[in-house]
Design an enzyme around this catalytic site. Structure first.
Site, short mmCIF file in Angstrom:
data_model
loop_
_atom_site.label_atom_id
_atom_site.label_comp_id
_atom_site.label_asym_id
_atom_site.label_seq_id
_atom_site.Cartn_x
_atom_site.Cartn_y
_atom_site.Cartn_z
N ASP A 11 -1.55 5.70 2.22
CA ASP A 11 -1.48 4.24 1.26
C ASP A 11 -2.95 3.71 1.26
OD1 ASP A 11 -0.65 2.15 -0.46
OD2 ASP A 11 -0.17 0.87 1.38
N SER A 12 -3.17 2.76 0.51
CA SER A 12 -4.39 2.10 0.67
C SER A 12 -4.59 1.28 1.98
CB SER A 12 -4.51 1.18 -0.49
OG SER A 12 -3.44 0.21 -0.84
N TYR A 43 -7.17 -1.29 -2.84
CA TYR A 43 -7.58 -0.44 -3.90
C TYR A 43 -7.12 -1.02 -5.45
CZ TYR A 43 -7.56 3.74 -0.82
OH TYR A 43 -7.87 4.46 0.34
N GLY A 44 -6.10 -1.71 -5.58
CA GLY A 44 -5.81 -2.03 -6.84
C GLY A 44 -6.87 -2.89 -7.69
N CYS A 74 1.16 4.87 -2.52
CA CYS A 74 0.53 3.83 -3.30
C CYS A 74 0.83 3.94 -4.74
CB CYS A 74 -0.89 3.98 -2.84
SG CYS A 74 -2.06 2.71 -3.46
N THR A 76 -1.06 2.59 -6.96
CA THR A 76 -2.54 2.53 -7.45
C THR A 76 -3.26 3.92 -7.43
OG1 THR A 76 -2.75 0.33 -6.87
CG2 THR A 76 -4.71 1.51 -7.25
N GLU A 153 1.56 -10.32 1.81
CA GLU A 153 1.02 -10.06 3.28
C GLU A 153 0.94 -11.21 4.03
OE1 GLU A 153 -2.65 -8.15 2.24
OE2 GLU A 153 -1.59 -6.32 1.89
N CYS A 187 4.37 -1.10 -7.09
CA CYS A 187 3.51 -1.07 -5.88
C CYS A 187 4.55 -1.21 -4.63
CB CYS A 187 3.00 -2.71 -6.15
SG CYS A 187 1.98 -3.28 -4.79
N THR A 188 3.57 -0.65 -3.78
CA THR A 188 4.15 -0.66 -2.37
C THR A 188 4.81 -2.11 -1.65
OG1 THR A 188 1.95 -1.26 -1.58
CG2 THR A 188 2.71 1.05 -1.40
N HIS A 189 4.13 -3.30 -2.06
CA HIS A 189 4.44 -4.46 -1.49
C HIS A 189 5.75 -5.10 -2.36
CE1 HIS A 189 0.36 -4.01 0.02
NE2 HIS A 189 0.44 -5.39 0.68
#
Ligand code: DGL
Length: 272
Positions: A11-12, A43-44, A74, A76, A153, A187-189
């Site tokens: 992942d980024s 990266y996004g 990821c 993205t 985050e 998206c991962t988050h």
């Protein structure tokens, strides 16, 4: 290629650990090697060429560990560099877009599907293209949600928090007005905002977690290729990052949903 080789996930940054969490649940006997490009995240917001260059280096690092499969956790990378990786890699590859799109097509009733992700993911229209390839009658509503990444985050994810809910309302109002019954968390988050998103969208809207769908899909690919591990024990995952591992444990614990006991190693990703 031995079935006891590891699955490489990248992942980024550390967000991809939301997918690792699902891999550990769905494939408990597989060894996972994770690379998070913490030195170059995010990266996004980057150009397509830069994202492709980074993705090839990240996958190259995992291949040095003789992984039997590469997974881009990821959203993205999967959206922008997925085809390139599928063409170039000598082992099976999956990103998050295809497995997630399959599930969305299966569960939507009214054929109105929302997609949220980074700006790069939404600008690529990867999900719309895939969804419409699977079912041309599906209407797809895409929305970039760049502020969701820093919110997560910084731990601002509570569904009672006025800041969280204001940002959620700002981005998701058009999707709610358009009456989507299925929403892809691309998206991962975003799985960490699940409660907030669900509160806003309403219980009738199905939220699809790209990490979980990808883990289930990877299990099918490994089975088809006769590459499922035959171990009985649960091997320790290994973690690599491209920036200092200071503070890794607390952030990683947030995404992994449990305390991190594992060692993490810093590498120079530009060398791959
Ligand atoms: N991992 C990215 C994704 O899933 C989010 C963070 C970034 O922009 O790098 O799209």
């Amino acid at each position: 290629m031995s079935s006891e080789n590891a699955i490489g996930v990248f992942d980024s940054g550390l967000g991809g650990l939301t997918a690792v969490k699902e891999f550990l649940r769905v494939l408990p006997h597989e060894k996972i090697i994770y690379f998070g490009d913490t030195g170059r995240v995010p990266y996004g917001t980057r150009s397509r060429d830069t994202i492709k260059k980074y993705a090839v280096q990240d996958a190259g690092f995992l291949l040095r560990h003789k992984v039997k499969m590469v997974v881009a956790a990821c959203g993205t990378v999967s959206s922008v560099a997925g085809e390139l990786l599928r063409e170039q890699l000598p082992v099976p590859y999956t990103g998050v877009v295809n497995p997630t799109a399959y599930t969305a097509v299966r569960v939507t009733r009214n054929k109105r599907v929302g997609v949220i992700g980074t700006a790069a993911t939404v600008n690529s229209h990867s999900y719309r293209l895939r969804l419409n390839k699977l079912d041309p009658t599906i209407q797809v509503f895409e929305q970039a949600c760049p502020l969701f990444v820093p919110l997560v985050e910084n731990g601002i994810i509570n569904h009672h928090d006025i800041i969280t809910m204001s940002v959620v309302a700002r981005y998701l109002s058009p999707l709610r007005e358009n009456g989507v019954d299925t929403l892809i968390l691309g998206c991962t988050h975003f799985p960490l905002l699940r409660e907030a998103v669900s509160d806003f969208m309403g219980k009738g809207v199905r939220l699809i977690d790209s990490g979980l769908e990808t883990a289930v899909y990877a299990a099918k690919v490994l089975e088809r290729e006769h590459l499922l591990s035959r171990r009985y024990e649960t091997p320790q995952p290994e973690f690599f990052v491209s920036d200092t591992p200071d503070g890794f444990k607390s952030v990683a614990g947030l995404f992994l949903g449990r305390d991190m006991e594992h060692a993490v190693t810093q590498i120079d990703i530009e060398a791959y």
